[in-house]
Motif scaffolding. Structure first.
Motif, mmCIF file in Angstrom:
data_model
loop_
_atom_site.group_PDB
_atom_site.id
_atom_site.type_symbol
_atom_site.label_atom_id
_atom_site.label_comp_id
_atom_site.label_asym_id
_atom_site.label_seq_id
_atom_site.Cartn_x
_atom_site.Cartn_y
_atom_site.Cartn_z
ATOM 1 N N THR A 22 0.829 -1.204 0.000
ATOM 2 C CA THR A 22 0.000 0.000 0.000
ATOM 3 C C THR A 22 0.864 1.255 0.000
ATOM 4 O O THR A 22 0.585 2.216 -0.725
ATOM 5 N N MET A 23 1.940 1.247 0.791
ATOM 6 C CA MET A 23 2.836 2.411 0.827
ATOM 7 C C MET A 23 3.554 2.588 -0.517
ATOM 8 O O MET A 23 3.673 3.707 -1.019
ATOM 9 N N ILE A 24 4.026 1.500 -1.084
ATOM 10 C CA ILE A 24 4.710 1.566 -2.385
ATOM 11 C C ILE A 24 3.748 2.096 -3.447
ATOM 12 O O ILE A 24 4.100 2.974 -4.242
ATOM 13 N N ALA A 25 2.524 1.588 -3.452
ATOM 14 C CA ALA A 25 1.520 2.050 -4.422
ATOM 15 C C ALA A 25 1.248 3.543 -4.261
ATOM 16 O O ALA A 25 1.052 4.248 -5.255
ATOM 17 N N GLY A 26 1.268 4.040 -3.033
ATOM 18 C CA GLY A 26 1.060 5.463 -2.801
ATOM 19 C C GLY A 26 2.138 6.314 -3.448
ATOM 20 O O GLY A 26 1.857 7.354 -4.054
ATOM 21 N N VAL A 27 3.389 5.867 -3.337
ATOM 22 C CA VAL A 27 4.492 6.607 -3.961
ATOM 23 C C VAL A 27 4.377 6.530 -5.487
ATOM 24 O O VAL A 27 4.548 7.535 -6.182
ATOM 25 N N LEU A 28 4.069 5.350 -6.008
ATOM 26 C CA LEU A 28 3.928 5.203 -7.458
ATOM 27 C C LEU A 28 2.771 6.046 -7.988
ATOM 28 O O LEU A 28 2.894 6.686 -9.032
ATOM 29 N N GLN A 29 1.663 6.057 -7.251
ATOM 30 C CA GLN A 29 0.512 6.859 -7.662
ATOM 31 C C GLN A 29 0.871 8.341 -7.665
ATOM 32 O O GLN A 29 0.498 9.084 -8.567
ATOM 33 N N ALA A 30 1.614 8.769 -6.650
ATOM 34 C CA ALA A 30 2.023 10.177 -6.571
ATOM 35 C C ALA A 30 2.912 10.551 -7.752
ATOM 36 O O ALA A 30 2.881 11.684 -8.224
ATOM 37 N N ALA A 31 3.676 9.600 -8.256
ATOM 38 C CA ALA A 31 4.573 9.865 -9.377
ATOM 39 C C ALA A 31 3.807 10.096 -10.682
ATOM 40 O O ALA A 31 4.380 10.578 -11.656
ATOM 41 N N LEU A 32 2.518 9.765 -10.697
ATOM 42 C CA LEU A 32 1.688 9.997 -11.884
ATOM 43 C C LEU A 32 1.053 11.379 -11.887
ATOM 44 O O LEU A 32 0.518 11.812 -12.902
ATOM 45 N N GLN A 33 1.080 12.070 -10.759
ATOM 46 C CA GLN A 33 0.354 13.327 -10.608
ATOM 47 C C GLN A 33 1.048 14.481 -11.315
ATOM 48 O O GLN A 33 2.258 14.509 -11.452
ATOM 49 N N LYS A 34 0.246 15.475 -11.694
ATOM 50 C CA LYS A 34 0.770 16.712 -12.276
ATOM 51 C C LYS A 34 1.549 17.470 -11.212
ATOM 52 O O LYS A 34 1.239 17.370 -10.029
#
Length: 186
Positions: free
Chosen positions: A110-122
């Motif tokens: 879940t923590m890793i996914a949060g960082v990866l998701q943040a890397a997609l943001q503008k």
């Protein structure tokens, strides 16, 4: 003629149906990783199905690496989790290194996914310094002076490519969760 959305839909279907990606993670841990992969596929602009297939293979590799890291509770090489071209790999790498992984594989995922998701943001708009105010006593003095331009949070990491359409990504994610739920019931 198929469009980018059709290419992405095909890639999302393949990622969603690949049970080997899950490893030993429960839905709690694997769900956020799958949501990230779906959002990344939907955000990618492919010129043809072949380009989307290659990108989906890269996403599959990132998910496999993330599951492996989550299960082991150790991250040897954060770069293997960034094979989807984040706009600021250095910031994403630092965010991954800062994670406090432990023995709970689902929490790690879940923590890793949060960082990866943040890397997609503008990227956020340019930060402005917080205005200084006049203080009347020492009790009102702040312990440290802060600006709005402090270290970027993981959610402030941005991507070179197109922005993720969260509404579209969440609809696709909900569709595939429902699809998997219905498949497991039968």
């Amino acid at each position: 003629m198929a469009g980018t959305e059709d290419f992405a839909r095909s890639a999302v279907e393949r990622l969603s149906e690949d049970e080997a990606l899950r490893g030993d993670l429960s839905d709690v841990g694997f769900g956020p990783l799958l949501d990230w992969a779906i959002a990344a596929a939907m955000a990618y602009t492919a010129s043809d199905q072949s380009a989307m297939d290659k990108y989906a293979d890269r996403l599959r590799g990132v998910v496999m690496a993330a599951v492996d890291v989550a299960e082991k509770g150790k991250m040897a090489n954060p770069a293997e989790l960034l094979d989807f071209d984040p706009a600021n790999p250095a910031t994403a790498t630092e965010a991954l290194k800062a994670l406090k992984l432990d023995q709970d594989a689902d929490e790690n995922a879940t923590m890793i996914a949060g960082v990866l998701q943040a890397a997609l943001q503008k990227p956020p708009p340019a930060a402005q310094p917080v205005p200084k105010t006049e203080l009347t006593s020492a009790k009102e003095a702040p312990a440290t002076t802060k600006t709005a331009e402090s270290k970027p949070a993981p959610a402030q990491i941005h991507q070179k490519g197109p922005a993720v359409n969260p509404k579209r990504a969440s609809k696709v994610s909900a569709f595939f969760k429902k699809l998997n739920f219905n498949r497991r019931k039968s």
